[in-house]
Design an enzyme around this catalytic site. Structure first.
Site, PDB file in Angstrom:
ATOM      1  N   GLY A   1       0.915  -1.094  -0.148  1.00 16.97           N
ATOM      2  CA  GLY A   1       0.181  -0.024   0.052  1.00 16.97           C
ATOM      3  C   GLY A   1       0.743   1.393  -0.053  1.00 16.97           C
ATOM      4  CB  ILE A   2       0.371   4.434   2.078  1.00 16.21           C
ATOM      5  CG1 ILE A   2      -1.140   4.609   1.560  1.00 16.21           C
ATOM      6  CG2 ILE A   2       1.219   5.503   2.279  1.00 16.21           C
ATOM      7  CD1 ILE A   2      -1.785   5.374   2.527  1.00 16.21           C
TER       8      ILE A   2
ATOM      9  CG  ASP B   1       3.763  -6.105  16.426  1.00 16.82           C
ATOM     10  OD1 ASP B   1       3.540  -4.945  16.525  1.00 16.82           O
ATOM     11  OD2 ASP B   1       3.054  -6.696  16.943  1.00 16.82           O
ATOM     12  CB  VAL B   2       5.452  -0.552  15.070  1.00 12.67           C
ATOM     13  CG1 VAL B   2       6.111  -0.639  13.809  1.00 12.67           C
ATOM     14  CG2 VAL B   2       3.925  -0.603  14.684  1.00 12.67           C
TER      15      VAL B   2
ATOM     16  CE1 TYR C   1      -6.762   3.970  11.434  1.00 10.76           C
ATOM     17  CE2 TYR C   1      -8.389   5.692  10.625  1.00 10.76           C
ATOM     18  CZ  TYR C   1      -7.032   5.053  10.352  1.00 10.76           C
ATOM     19  OH  TYR C   1      -6.213   5.278   9.352  1.00 10.76           O
TER      20      TYR C   1
ATOM     21  CE  LYS D   1      -3.829   6.101  11.729  1.00  6.05           C
ATOM     22  NZ  LYS D   1      -2.271   5.867  11.296  1.00  6.05           N
TER      23      LYS D   1
ATOM     24  CB  THR E   1      -4.380   0.782   1.122  1.00  6.83           C
ATOM     25  OG1 THR E   1      -5.584   1.119   2.013  1.00  6.83           O
ATOM     26  CG2 THR E   1      -3.565   2.254   0.697  1.00  6.83           C
TER      27      THR E   1
END
Length: 251
Positions: free
Chosen positions: A16-17, A57-58, A149, A153, A184
């Site tokens: 994706g991005i 894994d962040v 979410y 963000k 995406t």
């Protein structure tokens, strides 16, 4: 080759991005390390671009520290951090569990925190340190059924503004790019959820999401990558603390 000699670490760089950003920065000569949880998509992009990869894994700080160490071993100190890894779930707020809330925060906000802290010494030592977080228009406004979410963000955008203020004048910039609904896997998953819950076709669900963008179309990952590249260029040292929208309104 305006980024020749610079090393960029991109989380979520296999699809994706993130993959679009990798291609854009590689085209300008940057050395890259792609980070993500799944080795296969990372290695597919790496084979195309000749980049390094680090599986992590962040949400796991120890794993992030290891990934940054692997990145240094491959290409030296990190000059550019692209905090792109993210995940989205939808649910009515009243039915959002504590576990869903924590999952959204862990990936979309805690992960940015971990990556920024782990790479910070390198970024401050660079002559053109850059942090670019891929947030969302959900980081600037509210969307129904995505409270966790949206809150995460908003936090990611706020973190970039805080870092921009703290490190002003030290050569490190911190900005967010805020895409609208983008073509995406996240949007594909959202369309599938709408189909499952409402009976609308997946194509109708995609159209419904696209209409939430001012231009009435899904954003291309490459559109986002162009904004990210611009922020990473050495001459943009005075652009910091910004949340740059990419939702088709400037098309």
């Amino acid at each position: 080759m305006r980024l020749s000699g610079y090393h960029a670490l991109i989380t979520g760089g296999g699809t994706g991005i993130g993959a679009a950003i990798a291609r854009a920065l590689a085209a300008e000569g940057a050395a890259l390390t792609l980070v993500g949880r799944r080795r296969e998509p990372l290695e597919a992009v790496a084979a195309e671009l000749g980049t390094a990869v680090a599986v992590a894994d962040v949400t796991d700080r120890a794993a992030v520290d290891r990934a940054v160490g692997e990145a240094r071993g491959a290409h030296g100190a990190v000059d550019i951090l692209i905090a792109n890894a993210g995940a989205a779930q939808s649910a009515p707020f009243a039915k959002t569990s504590a576990e869903q809330w924590r999952e959204a925060m862990a990936v979309n906000l805690d992960g940015v925190f971990h990556c920024c802290q782990a790479a910070l010494p390198d970024l401050l030592a660079s002559d053109a340190g850059r942090i670019v977080t891929i947030a969302s228009t959900a980081g600037l406004q509210g969307y129904a059924y995505t409270a966790a979410y949206t809150a995460a963000k908003h936090g990611a955008v706020g973190l970039m503004r805080a870092l921009a203020a703290e490190y002003a004048g030290k050569g490190l910039t911190a900005n967010a790019v805020c895409p609208g609904f983008t073509d995406t896997d996240l949007v594909a998953d959202a369309a599938a959820q709408i189909h499952a819950k409402t009976g609308r076709s997946v194509a109708e669900a995609r159209d419904q999401l696209a209409r939430l963008n001012p231009g009435g179309r899904l954003i291309r990952p490459e559109d986002v990558a162009k904004k990210v590249l611009w922020l990473c260029l050495p001459e943009q040292q005075n652009v910091t603390g910004q949340a740059i929208v990419t939702d088709g309104s400037d098309a």
